[in-house]
Each structure stands twice: as C-alpha cells, then as structure tokens.
Motif scaffolding. Structure first.
Motif, PDB file in Angstrom:
ATOM      1  N   ALA A 197      14.262 -19.525   3.343  1.00  0.00           N
ATOM      2  CA  ALA A 197      15.167 -20.499   2.733  1.00  0.00           C
ATOM      3  C   ALA A 197      15.472 -21.628   3.701  1.00  0.00           C
ATOM      4  O   ALA A 197      15.519 -22.804   3.333  1.00  0.00           O
ATOM      5  CB  ALA A 197      16.463 -19.807   2.317  1.00  0.00           C
ATOM      6  N   GLY A 198      15.676 -21.256   4.965  1.00  0.00           N
ATOM      7  CA  GLY A 198      15.937 -22.271   5.988  1.00  0.00           C
ATOM      8  C   GLY A 198      14.793 -23.230   6.152  1.00  0.00           C
ATOM      9  O   GLY A 198      14.991 -24.445   6.301  1.00  0.00           O
ATOM     10  N   TYR A 199      13.568 -22.709   6.085  1.00  0.00           N
ATOM     11  CA  TYR A 199      12.390 -23.576   6.238  1.00  0.00           C
ATOM     12  C   TYR A 199      12.316 -24.588   5.113  1.00  0.00           C
ATOM     13  O   TYR A 199      12.157 -25.786   5.333  1.00  0.00           O
ATOM     14  CB  TYR A 199      11.117 -22.725   6.249  1.00  0.00           C
ATOM     15  N   PHE A 200      12.490 -24.088   3.860  1.00  0.00           N
ATOM     16  CA  PHE A 200      12.343 -24.995   2.718  1.00  0.00           C
ATOM     17  C   PHE A 200      13.509 -25.973   2.625  1.00  0.00           C
ATOM     18  O   PHE A 200      13.361 -27.075   2.109  1.00  0.00           O
ATOM     19  CB  PHE A 200      12.194 -24.199   1.415  1.00  0.00           C
ATOM     20  N   CYS A 201      14.671 -25.570   3.108  1.00  0.00           N
ATOM     21  CA  CYS A 201      15.808 -26.497   3.112  1.00  0.00           C
ATOM     22  C   CYS A 201      15.691 -27.510   4.238  1.00  0.00           C
ATOM     23  O   CYS A 201      16.009 -28.683   4.067  1.00  0.00           O
ATOM     24  CB  CYS A 201      17.120 -25.720   3.261  1.00  0.00           C
ATOM     25  N   ALA A 202      15.232 -27.022   5.398  1.00  0.00           N
ATOM     26  CA  ALA A 202      15.151 -27.900   6.566  1.00  0.00           C
ATOM     27  C   ALA A 202      14.047 -28.941   6.410  1.00  0.00           C
ATOM     28  O   ALA A 202      14.172 -30.068   6.875  1.00  0.00           O
ATOM     29  CB  ALA A 202      14.908 -27.075   7.826  1.00  0.00           C
ATOM     30  N   SER A 203      12.947 -28.546   5.726  1.00  0.00           N
ATOM     31  CA  SER A 203      11.817 -29.457   5.601  1.00  0.00           C
ATOM     32  C   SER A 203      12.202 -30.759   4.898  1.00  0.00           C
ATOM     33  O   SER A 203      11.930 -31.841   5.406  1.00  0.00           O
ATOM     34  CB  SER A 203      10.663 -28.763   4.872  1.00  0.00           C
ATOM     35  N   PRO A 204      12.884 -30.698   3.729  1.00  0.00           N
ATOM     36  CA  PRO A 204      13.326 -31.956   3.097  1.00  0.00           C
ATOM     37  C   PRO A 204      14.310 -32.726   3.965  1.00  0.00           C
ATOM     38  O   PRO A 204      14.299 -33.957   3.981  1.00  0.00           O
ATOM     39  CB  PRO A 204      13.982 -31.483   1.796  1.00  0.00           C
ATOM     40  N   ILE A 205      15.165 -31.993   4.679  1.00  0.00           N
ATOM     41  CA  ILE A 205      16.132 -32.667   5.550  1.00  0.00           C
ATOM     42  C   ILE A 205      15.413 -33.405   6.669  1.00  0.00           C
ATOM     43  O   ILE A 205      15.710 -34.570   6.970  1.00  0.00           O
ATOM     44  CB  ILE A 205      17.135 -31.650   6.131  1.00  0.00           C
ATOM     45  N   ARG A 206      14.432 -32.732   7.289  1.00  0.00           N
ATOM     46  CA  ARG A 206      13.664 -33.386   8.357  1.00  0.00           C
ATOM     47  C   ARG A 206      12.934 -34.615   7.826  1.00  0.00           C
ATOM     48  O   ARG A 206      12.892 -35.655   8.473  1.00  0.00           O
ATOM     49  CB  ARG A 206      12.652 -32.394   8.961  1.00  0.00           C
ATOM     50  N   ARG A 207      12.360 -34.468   6.626  1.00  0.00           N
ATOM     51  CA  ARG A 207      11.640 -35.603   6.035  1.00  0.00           C
ATOM     52  C   ARG A 207      12.595 -36.747   5.732  1.00  0.00           C
ATOM     53  O   ARG A 207      12.282 -37.915   5.969  1.00  0.00           O
ATOM     54  CB  ARG A 207      10.918 -35.162   4.761  1.00  0.00           C
ATOM     55  N   TYR A 208      13.788 -36.388   5.214  1.00  0.00           N
ATOM     56  CA  TYR A 208      14.780 -37.412   4.902  1.00  0.00           C
ATOM     57  C   TYR A 208      15.200 -38.169   6.157  1.00  0.00           C
ATOM     58  O   TYR A 208      15.266 -39.404   6.165  1.00  0.00           O
ATOM     59  CB  TYR A 208      16.001 -36.756   4.239  1.00  0.00           C
ATOM     60  N   LEU A 209      15.481 -37.423   7.239  1.00  0.00           N
ATOM     61  CA  LEU A 209      15.898 -38.062   8.490  1.00  0.00           C
ATOM     62  C   LEU A 209      14.779 -38.919   9.072  1.00  0.00           C
ATOM     63  O   LEU A 209      15.014 -40.017   9.583  1.00  0.00           O
ATOM     64  CB  LEU A 209      16.334 -36.995   9.502  1.00  0.00           C
ATOM     65  N   TYR A 210      13.537 -38.400   8.964  1.00  0.00           N
ATOM     66  CA  TYR A 210      12.392 -39.163   9.473  1.00  0.00           C
ATOM     67  C   TYR A 210      12.232 -40.461   8.681  1.00  0.00           C
ATOM     68  O   TYR A 210      12.041 -41.537   9.262  1.00  0.00           O
ATOM     69  CB  TYR A 210      11.122 -38.324   9.380  1.00  0.00           C
ATOM     70  N   ASN A 211      12.345 -40.349   7.349  1.00  0.00           N
ATOM     71  CA  ASN A 211      12.183 -41.538   6.505  1.00  0.00           C
ATOM     72  C   ASN A 211      13.275 -42.567   6.773  1.00  0.00           C
ATOM     73  O   ASN A 211      13.031 -43.777   6.745  1.00  0.00           O
ATOM     74  CB  ASN A 211      12.173 -41.138   5.031  1.00  0.00           C
ATOM     75  N   ARG A 212      14.495 -42.084   7.029  1.00  0.00           N
ATOM     76  CA  ARG A 212      15.579 -43.010   7.355  1.00  0.00           C
ATOM     77  C   ARG A 212      15.290 -43.753   8.660  1.00  0.00           C
ATOM     78  O   ARG A 212      15.502 -44.960   8.763  1.00  0.00           O
ATOM     79  CB  ARG A 212      16.900 -42.241   7.501  1.00  0.00           C
ATOM     80  N   LYS A 213      14.770 -43.014   9.630  1.00  0.00           N
ATOM     81  CA  LYS A 213      14.442 -43.620  10.925  1.00  0.00           C
ATOM     82  C   LYS A 213      13.345 -44.664  10.759  1.00  0.00           C
ATOM     83  O   LYS A 213      13.446 -45.783  11.268  1.00  0.00           O
ATOM     84  CB  LYS A 213      14.006 -42.542  11.913  1.00  0.00           C
ATOM     85  N   ILE A 214      12.284 -44.288  10.031  1.00  0.00           N
ATOM     86  CA  ILE A 214      11.173 -45.210   9.822  1.00  0.00           C
ATOM     87  C   ILE A 214      11.628 -46.418   9.014  1.00  0.00           C
ATOM     88  O   ILE A 214      11.232 -47.560   9.291  1.00  0.00           O
ATOM     89  CB  ILE A 214       9.999 -44.494   9.119  1.00  0.00           C
ATOM     90  N   SER A 215      12.475 -46.200   8.019  1.00  0.00           N
ATOM     91  CA  SER A 215      12.953 -47.308   7.193  1.00  0.00           C
ATOM     92  C   SER A 215      13.710 -48.339   8.016  1.00  0.00           C
ATOM     93  O   SER A 215      13.562 -49.545   7.806  1.00  0.00           O
ATOM     94  CB  SER A 215      13.849 -46.783   6.070  1.00  0.00           C
ATOM     95  N   SER A 216      14.495 -47.857   8.976  1.00  0.00           N
ATOM     96  CA  SER A 216      15.237 -48.792   9.829  1.00  0.00           C
ATOM     97  C   SER A 216      14.291 -49.564  10.733  1.00  0.00           C
ATOM     98  O   SER A 216      14.473 -50.763  10.974  1.00  0.00           O
ATOM     99  CB  SER A 216      16.282 -48.047  10.656  1.00  0.00           C
ATOM    100  N   VAL A 217      13.242 -48.885  11.218  1.00  0.00           N
ATOM    101  CA  VAL A 217      12.226 -49.547  12.048  1.00  0.00           C
ATOM    102  C   VAL A 217      11.490 -50.601  11.232  1.00  0.00           C
ATOM    103  O   VAL A 217      11.272 -51.732  11.682  1.00  0.00           O
ATOM    104  CB  VAL A 217      11.226 -48.519  12.625  1.00  0.00           C
ATOM    105  N   VAL A 218      11.103 -50.235  10.009  1.00  0.00           N
ATOM    106  CA  VAL A 218      10.382 -51.148   9.123  1.00  0.00           C
ATOM    107  C   VAL A 218      11.238 -52.358   8.781  1.00  0.00           C
ATOM    108  O   VAL A 218      10.765 -53.503   8.795  1.00  0.00           O
ATOM    109  CB  VAL A 218       9.931 -50.419   7.837  1.00  0.00           C
TER     110      VAL A 218
END
Length: 279
Positions: free
Chosen positions: A23-44
């Motif tokens: 459960a932790g893996y499947f919950c953490a994966s979207p969270i990690r992706r969300y945080l990564y996308n936020r970081k990339i979006s700010s860079v872009v």
C-alpha cells in the motif's frame, strides 16, 4: 499449560506488514510523481519565461508546423516541448552535441502528439542521436532510425533533411516518434492513452483495407497506386508511421486522393492540418 505457537502470529505480522508495504508503494509512487512534476513544472515555467524568444526563433527556423501556430499554441507547444525534453536523457553517438538538437528532436514528438493529452512517451527514458545512418544488430541494411525497448534512435543528418524538405513525406523524426507512440500504448503499456487506443482501432477500420491493398500490389510486384510510400507495405507498423509522415507533409494531397484515410488520421491525432488544430 498448552503451549501457544508463535508461527501463526508471525505469519499474520508478515502478512500485515506486506500489505502495508504494498500500500505504501502504490501511495508513495503517485506522491513522488506529483512532487517531481511540480518541480519540473517550476523549472519549465522559469525556462519558458527566460528563453521563450530563443525557442520561438529556433523552431520558426526549422519547423514549419510550429511556424503556422498562433501565439497561444506556440506557448503551449514550447511548454510541452520543455516537459518532454526534461523527461528524457539524450545520448549522442559519435556526434558532438549541440544545444538545438534535443530541442528539435523533442519538437518532433510534440508535433505528433499536439492534439493528445498524453505526450511524454513516458516509457522511453533515452533518446540516442547518431551522426548519420548506422547498423543495428545483424541487419545488413543501414538504419536511419528505430525504436526498441532501450530507447528512440535517430540519425541527425536524416532528421535535419526531414524538416528541410518538409513536403516529400520523408521525415525520420515523425516516423520514429510514431513508432514510439504506438510502442508506448500497445507494447510497453506505460502512460497509456485510452482515448488514443480507442481511436486507433477506429482508424484501423479505414487503414487496414488500404494496407492489405498495398501488400497485395507489392506481392504481385505491381506499381503502387497510392500516395503512400512503398515502404508502407512492409508491415502494419511501418504503414502507420508512413501514414503519419504523409499526413503532416502532404495533407492536401492525402485529403484529395484518400479522404477517408486523412479523416481517420485527423480523428486519431485530434488535428486537422487543413483547418485549425482542434481544442
């Protein structure tokens, strides 16, 4: 006193622990992706603000598809391009890297997917750029580009030629990105675009009979009587990629000679090159 076995308790603890880990893996994966996308979006966003003119001038010089877009769609195009570029690792094979190379290669992917919601081709982490034709595996015929589970491969001299002469339906960038798009949705099953998949099956109702017709002519060694390049008869994957090249580089002729195929491609890619881009 009856001895209580610890084995069922241990088994239960392991089972519960396993459930929490999964459960932790499947919950953490979207969270990690969300945080990564936020970081990339700010860079872009920062890069877009600082260097919009550089990207706009570069793309106007090389890509007539981009040049025909209005200001709003140009901004959308460059934004998507930067997201795509940041999601890939570009490796240059016997070729000196130039800053415009990843930009222009990324632009080919965005051109193809501009009408789609899923445009990152997430399965592919690496794009390899060679100087010119190359040999791959045991094949005796040189390659201009190809797609495999390892990445997207392109030869730079052929890529540039494809955009320099953009009315001959020969564009290795669009060709290989078409393969990559199909691979993502039908082979890798990663970042699948279910709307695209549904429309692809609809497209095939029109396209398959044309492909079968081309194969019949090819097997009989008869002249090709369609606007599509003979290479389209190789197999259905190549037929799809050749259709993409023809759609973008000869839209008027394709619509005039094969209106049903043009309409099917327009519906599939959510783009009508003879009018305005949908949405």
């Amino acid at each position: 006193m009856e001895e209580i076995s610890s084995e069922p308790i241990l088994t239960t603890l392991l089972l519960v622990g396993g459930i929490f880990l999964v459960a932790g893996y499947f919950c953490a994966s979207p969270i990690r992706r969300y945080l990564y996308n936020r970081k990339i979006s700010s860079v872009v966003e920062a890069e877009l603000t600082a260097n919009w003119k550089y990207y706009d001038d570069l793309l106007c010089s090389y890509n007539n598809y981009y040049k025909r877009l209005d200001a709003e769609n140009r901004t959308k195009f460059i934004t998507r391009l930067l997201h795509f570029q940041h999601s890939k690792e570009f490796e240059f094979v016997q070729l000196d890297a130039q800053p415009e190379m990843p930009v222009l290669v990324s632009a080919a992917a965005i051109q193809l997917t501009f009408g789609l919601d899923h445009y990152l081709l997430d399965f592919f982490k690496k794009i390899y750029i060679t100087e010119c034709d190359y040999y791959y595996g045991l094949n005796q015929t040189p390659f201009q580009g190809h797609v495999s589970s390892q990445g997207i491969y392109l030869s730079w001299n052929n890529f540039v030629k494809g955009y320099k002469f953009d009315d001959d339906a020969q564009n290795v960038g669009l060709h290989e990105m078409a393969h990559a798009l199909a691979y993502t949705n039908f082979v890798a099953h990663e970042d699948m675009d279910y709307d695209f998949i549904a429309r692809f099956y609809r497209f095939s109702k029109t396209a398959r009979p044309i492909f079968n017709h081309m194969q019949m002519y090819s097997d009989a060694q008869m002249p090709n009587d369609t606007i599509l390049d003979n290479y389209a008869a190789t197999n259905y994957n190549e037929f799809w990629a050749v259709c993409v090249e023809t759609f973008f580089e000869k839209p008027g002729e394709l619509c005039e000679q094969m209106p049903d195929l043009y309409a099917a491609l327009s519906d599939l890619l959510n783009q009508n090159l003879l009018e305005s881009i949908k949405n």
